[in-house]
Motif scaffolding. Structure first.
Motif, short mmCIF file in Angstrom:
data_model
loop_
_atom_site.label_atom_id
_atom_site.label_comp_id
_atom_site.label_asym_id
_atom_site.label_seq_id
_atom_site.Cartn_x
_atom_site.Cartn_y
_atom_site.Cartn_z
N LEU A 86 -12.43 2.87 -4.08
CA LEU A 86 -12.58 1.73 -3.27
C LEU A 86 -11.28 0.91 -2.87
O LEU A 86 -11.17 0.58 -1.79
N SER A 87 -10.48 0.88 -3.82
CA SER A 87 -9.10 0.05 -3.42
C SER A 87 -8.46 1.02 -2.37
O SER A 87 -7.87 0.46 -1.44
N SER B 100 -6.58 2.34 3.01
CA SER B 100 -6.38 3.58 3.95
C SER B 100 -7.01 3.19 5.54
O SER B 100 -6.37 3.77 6.20
N ILE B 101 -7.87 2.09 5.70
CA ILE B 101 -8.24 1.41 6.78
C ILE B 101 -7.01 1.36 7.66
O ILE B 101 -7.00 1.80 8.91
N PHE B 102 -5.89 0.90 7.16
CA PHE B 102 -4.78 0.58 7.82
C PHE B 102 -3.63 1.53 8.31
O PHE B 102 -2.96 1.30 9.25
N TYR B 103 -3.56 2.66 7.48
CA TYR B 103 -2.87 3.66 7.83
C TYR B 103 -3.41 5.02 8.15
O TYR B 103 -2.79 5.85 8.93
N ARG C 285 -10.80 -5.18 -3.06
CA ARG C 285 -9.82 -5.27 -1.95
C ARG C 285 -8.59 -5.90 -2.74
O ARG C 285 -7.48 -5.94 -2.04
N LEU C 286 -8.62 -6.41 -3.90
CA LEU C 286 -7.34 -6.87 -4.47
C LEU C 286 -6.29 -5.81 -4.64
O LEU C 286 -5.27 -6.02 -3.93
N ARG D 143 0.54 -4.17 -0.25
CA ARG D 143 0.14 -3.03 -0.20
C ARG D 143 -0.46 -2.78 1.24
O ARG D 143 -0.18 -1.85 1.82
N LYS D 144 -1.23 -3.85 1.63
CA LYS D 144 -2.01 -3.69 2.94
C LYS D 144 -0.79 -3.42 4.06
O LYS D 144 0.34 -3.75 4.35
#
Lengths: 233, 640
Positions: B287-288, B293-296, B383-384, B455-456
Motif C-alpha cells: 500500500l505504501s 506510485s500515484i505520483f510517478y 501513506r506515511l 518520498r512523494k
C-alpha cells in the motif's frame, strides 16, 4: 605622444565614473520620534509586529515608509523635512485609532522641520494596570489589574492573558523560555489576576529573567503588553 | 584604359541588381508567422495554446516561478512550507529563524498573462479557417486556463479586477478608462464556477488526456473553487477583521450552502464516471508503494485528472528528484532538501483510526528499544511511508542511512560531525562508522536533519537524480482522491455526514485503514486531518488552513515544546510553528540484551530558532504600491 593620446578616453571615462559616484542629495537628517500613548501612558507591544506608515505625497508615485514600533511603544524614523501623513495600517495594534473628523479620519498630518517628538494618541481595548512581578525559586509570579477602556458596541472580550519570561530583554510570543496562558473565560475578576510561570533550567545559568504580561484580545491580532521587567530569583 | 572600361560595367551591374525584382521587398519573413498563417492552422494554434498552458500558475511546483516585479518563487519550497518540513539547505535556514512571512510572499498580479489569454480568445473567435470542432475546443481550453488563473489570483489576493477582453491603450494621455476596480471576492469565484459550467460540454470526456483540459478537469476546478468559496463564507466570521466593506475580501455567510451544494454536485459528476473512467490508483499490493506510485506512474494512471506534464529529452524536465533525493549514493551526490518534520509524521493515524505520538518512550519515560529501525513506525497509515522516506527504508534499491550515532550504556552519545564519520567505540581498537551517511547531523545541509527525507514525487527511475538527465515525473494538479475529499468536505458541511464518511472511506481504505468511519466519526478535525495527510506536499495545506481561517491559530507565533508535540494530535488547530526532528540512535552496550537495538529521540534542531506567526495580513497577499499607484481604484487588502 601616441600612447598618451590613447589614454585620454580612459581618463575621460574615469572622470565620468568618479563623477557619478557622488550622490548629489544630502542624506535625511530629521528624526520623527514618539510613542503610542493612551492619555500620555505608553502602550507596550511586541517588537517588530506593530508598524506605522508614513506617506509623503507630492513626489509622484507613493509608497509607505514603514516604521516599526518598539517593545515599549516608541518609534522613530529618519526623514527628510517635509509634509507627511502618519497612519496606522488597518487592523494593526491592540487599539483603535482616534478619528479626528470625517475628512481626515485617523490620519495624522505632520510637518517635519528638524527633529520632532510626536506622541500618537490611541484608544486601547484594555490597559494593564499595576503589573507586579515576583521571583521565587524557579518561578515567576505576576499580579495585575486590567482596565477595560472601550465599552459598548466596540468592546471586545479577552481571549487570553499570558505571562512570558525570557533570558533577554526581548520577550514575546516567539521569543521566550516559559509561558503560562489563562483563557479569557477563566478571568473572573479583572482587578485581581495572578499568573505564575515556571523557570526552566537556563543555559548558561543566570539568576534573573525578564518577564512581561501580554493580553490577547479577541479578533485583534496584536497583543498589548506590560513593560518588560527584570526579575531576580 | 582598363579602369575606364570597368567603371560602367560596375555601374550597370549595380543597377541591374538593384532593379531585379519588385517582389524583393515583399518576400515573407522566415522567422515570423503572420496572423493569417497562425490562425489558419490548427497545429500553430495549438502551439500558441501550449505557451498559455506552460504559464499556468500553481502554488507549489517543480519549477521556479518568475513574478514580474517581485522575487521569483522557488516551487519546491512552497510545496513544503508551513513547517510540514524542514529545509536542509543552509541558504534557507533563515526561513526557520524568522517569525513569519512577508505580506507579499505569495503575491501574483500577472495581467499580461490574462491579456494574452483574452487576445487568444478574441482572435480564435474571429478565425474562419479553423474547423468548428477544433475552434470550440481551443476556446474552451483558453477559457479554462483563464478561469484557473483567476482562481489562483482570488485565492491569494482576494477579489481582483475581472478583465475579459484585451484592453488597448489609445495614447490619448488619459488611461483612466483602463483602470478597473476590484471585483468582489465572491464574484471571482462565481466567474470560475460559471466558466466551468459553460465550457464543460465543449471539452473532451477522456480519462486518458491528462495534460490538456478535459471535462473532468473543468469539473474538478469547479468543485475546488466552490468548496473554497463555501468555506470562506462559512469560516470568514472567525476573522471579522479580514474583510473589506465592499466585499473585495470576504464572502457573506449566507452564500455558504449554495457553494457547498455546487461543489458536491460537481464532484459527484466526476465520481459518477460520466466524464471519464477515473478511479483511485490501486495497482500495487504494497500500500505504501502503491501510494507513492500515484505520483510517478504515468502509464494508464486512472487517478490523475489534470497534470503539468514533463518529458525526458524534450527540454521540459525538472530536477525535483535531484534536489530532494537521499544524498548518500545518489547520482549527483546532492539532494536531501525537504526533510518532513516529526510534527507531520506524527499526524498519521494508527490502523485502528486513533491518533498517537510516535512511541519513543514508555509511560514511565524510559526509552523503548526497537529491534529494527522501521519498527517504531509499524501499524500506521500506509501513506506515511508513501509520503516520507523513513529511516531504514529504501529508495532506488538502496537503504537510506539515517542514524544519529551510538548511545552507550551510561547514556552518553558517540557521534560524528561529518556524514559517515568514524570513531573508536570504547572497548574496541578499530574506528567504525558512528553516524549515518544521510545524517542526521545538526546544521549539516542536505542530510536528513529531521531524520526523514521526502518520498512523494521522487522519481525512482535511474538517472532522474542526474543533472544532465533530470526527471519527467508529472505534477498532478487535480487528482481523483482530492475530488473524493472535496465531496466529503462539502457533504459534511451540508450536514450529510454519512455521505462524507462514504467518500472518505474510499480514500482511507486505499491507505490501509480498513476500519470504516461511520457518520458519527466525521468532524471538522477529521476532514482537515484527512486532507493534510492525503494531499501533503501537493500545495493544498496552505489554502486549506487559510480558507478555514485557522492559519493564525495553527501558526500563532508560540514556540513548540516537547510537551506540545504529543498534545492535541489529530486536531486541525494543533500548533505547527516549528519543525521538530526524530533522531534514531543505535544502542552500544555489549553484554546487554539491548545491544544493537534502536532508540529514538525527538530533537529540536539548533537552526530552528524562530516560531512562525501567520498574521491576519497574510490571509490575503500584498497588492504592491506600483499597482495601486497606477490604478487608484484598487483598494488595499486588510491589515496591509
Amino acid at each position: 605622444m601616441k600612447i598618451r593620446s590613447q589614454f585620454i578616453p580612459f581618463l575621460a571615462l574615469l572622470f565620468l565614473i568618479s563623477a557619478c559616484a557622488k550622490d548629489n542629495f544630502t542624506e535625511p537628517k530629521s528624526t520623527l520620534s514618539g510613542r503610542i500613548v493612551y492619555n500620555g501612558e505608553p502602550i507596550a507591544v511586541e517588537y517588530n509586529q506593530v508598524r506605522l506608515q508614513l506617506w509623503q505625497p507630492g513626489f509622484g508615485k507613493l509608497a509607505a515608509i514603514d516604521t516599526q514600533v518598539d517593545q515599549n511603544g516608541s518609534f522613530s524614523a529618519l526623514l527628510f523635512n517635509g509634509k507627511y501623513k502618519l497612519v496606522v495600517p488597518k487592523g494593526r495594534g491592540p487599539f483603535k485609532t482616534l478619528e479626528k473628523d470625517a475628512a481626515a479620519k485617523d490620519t495624522l498630518f505632520v510637518t517635519l522641520e528638524g527633529n520632532q517628538q510626536l506622541d500618537l494618541e490611541v484608544m486601547p481595548y484594555y490597559m494593564i494596570r499595576t503589573p507586579q512581578f515576583a521571583g521565587a525559586e524557579n518561578k515567576v509570579t505576576a499580579t495585575l489589574k486590567l482596565e477595560k477602556i472601550i465599552n459598548g458596541a466596540d468592546a471586545k472580550a479577552i481571549e487570553q492573558v499570558s505571562l512570558f519570561i525570557n533570558k533577554t530583554e526581548f520577550v514575546s510570543r516567539s521569543t521566550n523560555v516559559g509561558v503560562t496562558d489563562i483563557a479569557g473565560a477563566d478571568v473572573k475578576n479583572l482587578n485581581a489576576i495572578t499568573i505564575a510561570t515556571e523557570i526552566p533550567a537556563l543555559v548558561p545559568t543566570q539568576k534573573y529573567v525578564f518577564a512581561r504580561v501580554g493580553v490577547k484580545i479577541k479578533d485583534v491580532e496584536d497583543m498589548i503588553f506590560s513593560p518588560v521587567q527584570k526579575v531576580e530569583f | 584604359m582598363k579602369k575606364i572600361f570597368y567603371i560602367p560595367v560596375f555601374v550597370l551591374l549595380l543597377l541591374s541588381w538593384g532593379c531585379n525584382d519588385d517582389e524583393f521587398l515583399n518576400r515573407p519573413p522566415t522567422n515570423i508567422l503572420t496572423e493569417e498563417q497562425v490562425w489558419g492552422d490548427e497545429g500553430q494554434v495549438l502551439s500558441l495554446l501550449g505557451n498559455l498552458y506552460n504559464r499556468y500558475v500553481d502554488l507549489g511546483n517543480f519549477r521556479d516561478f518568475e513574478r514580474p516585479g517581485l522575487d521569483a518563487l522557488t516551487g519546491w519550497t512552497r510545496l513544503a512550507d508551513f513547517n510540514e518540513a524542514f529545509w536542509s539547505e543552509s541558504g534557507r535556514y533563515k526561513e526557520f529563524q524568522n517569525s513569519g512571512w512577508d505580506l507579499n510572499t505569495w503575491s501574483i498580479w500577472d495581467y499580461g498573462y490574462i491579456r494574452e489569454m483574452n487576445l487568444f480568445i478574441q482572435k480564435c473567435e474571429a478565425a474562419e479557417k479553423l474547423s468548428p470542432a477544433a475552434k470550440d475546443r481551443f476556446l474552451a481550453e483558453a477559457r479554462f486556463l483563464r478561469a484557473s488563473y483567476y482562481f489562483e489570483l482570488v485565492k491569494r489576493m482576494g477579489g481582483v479586477p475581472l478583465i475579459l477582453e484585451p484592453m488597448t491603450y489609445d495614447f490619448s494621455g488619459d488611461p483612466t478608462y483602463l483602470q478597473h476596480a476590484r471585483a468582489k471576492e465572491s464574484e471571482i469565484y462565481d466567474f470560475v464556477i460559471k466558466e466551468a459550467d459553460e465550457i464543460k460540454a465543449k471539452l473532451p470526456a477522456n480519462a486518458g488526456e491528462k495534460s490538456r483540459a478535459t471535462q473532468a478537469a473543468a469539473l474538478a476546478m469547479q468543485a475546488r473553487a466552490a468548496l473554497y468559496a463555501g468555506s470562506l463564507a462559512r469560516y470568514g466570521v472567525n476573522t471579522p477583521s479580514v474583510s473589506l466593506p465592499g466585499g473585495e475580501v470576504g464572502i457573506p455567510a449566507n452564500l455558504a450552502v449554495g457553494y457547498y451544494t455546487k461543489a458536491l454536485a460537481a464532484a459527484k459528476e466526476i465520481i459518477s464516471g460520466s466524464v471519464g473512467a477515473y478511479a483511485l490508483y490501486n495497482k500495487k499490493p504494497d500500500l505504501s508503494e502503491n501510494f507513492s506510485s500515484i505520483f510517478y506512474d504515468k502509464a494508464n494512471n486512472p487517478e490523475a485528472i489534470f497534470v503539468d506534464d514533463y518529458k525526458l529529452q524534450s527540454g521540459k524536465v525538472h530536477y525535483f528528484t535531484g534536489s530532494n533525493q537521499p544524498r548518500y549514493g545518489a547520482e549527483e551526490e546532492e539532494g536531501g532538501r525537504i526533510n518532513p518534520s516529526l510534527n507531520f509524521v506524527e499526524s498519521f493515524e494508527k490502523l485502528d483510526n486513533t491518533f498517537a505520538r510516535i512511541p519513543t518512550t514508555n509511560a514511565a519515560g524510559a526509552p523503548i528499544y526497537y529491534a529494527n529501525q522501521t519498527d517504531i513506525f509499524e501499524g500506521r497509515d500506509a501513506r506515511l511511508a508513501g509520503t516520507v522516506m523513513l529511516p531504514g527504508t529504501t529508495f532506488k534499491g538502496r537503504t537510506v542511512d539515517i542514524w544519529a550515532g551510538f548511545q552507550l550504556g551510561n547514556g552518553s552519545i558517540v557521534s560524528g560531525d561529518d556524514r559517515g564519520a568514524q570513531k573508536t567505540l570504547p572497548g574496541k581498537s578499530v574506528p567504525e562508522q558512528v553516524v549515518g551517511f544521510d545524517g542526521p547531523i545538526d546544521g549539516f545541509e542536505f542530510t536528513a536533519q529531521t531524520g526523514f527525507y521526502l518520498r512523494k514525487y521522487l522519481d525512482p527511475v535511474v538517472g532522474s537524480g542526474q543533472r544532465g538527465v533530470n526527471s519527467e515525473v508529472w505534477f498532478i494538479r487535480y487528482r481523483y482522491a482530492e475530488v473524493l475529499l472535496n465531496a466529503a468536505e462539502a457533504a459534511f458541511e451540508l450536514k450529510q455526514p454519512a455521505v462524507a464518511a462514504g467518500y472518505m472511506n474510499q480514500v482511507r481504505a486505499r491507505a490501509g485503514l480498513v476500519k470504516p468511519l461511520v457518520a458519527g466519526d466525521i468532524t471538522f478535525d477529521r476532514i482537515a486531518h484527512e486532507r493534510r495527510v492525503e494531499l501533503a506536499f501537493e500545495g493544498h495545506y496552505h489554502f486549506d488552513i487559510q480558507r478555514w481561517r485557522i492559519a493564525h491559530i495553527v501558526m500563532d507565533g508560540n514556540a513548540i515544546s516537547a510537551a506540545d508535540l504529543s498534545k492535541d494530535l489529530g486536531k486541525a488547530t494543533k500548533r505547527n510553528t516549528q519543525p521538530w526532528a526524530l533522531w534514531p540512535y543505535k544502542v552500544y552496550e555489549p553484554g546487554s540484551p539491548n545491544n544493537g537495538k534502536w532508540i529514538y529521540k525527538p530533537v529540536k534542531l539548533s537552526r530552528v530558532t524562530g516560531a512562525d506567526r501567520f498574521q491576519l495580513g497574510n490571509y490575503y497577499s500584498l497588492i504592491t504600491d506600483e499597482v495601486v499607484n497606477n490604478n487608484p481604484k484598487i483598494i488595499r487588502n486588510p491589515n496591509h
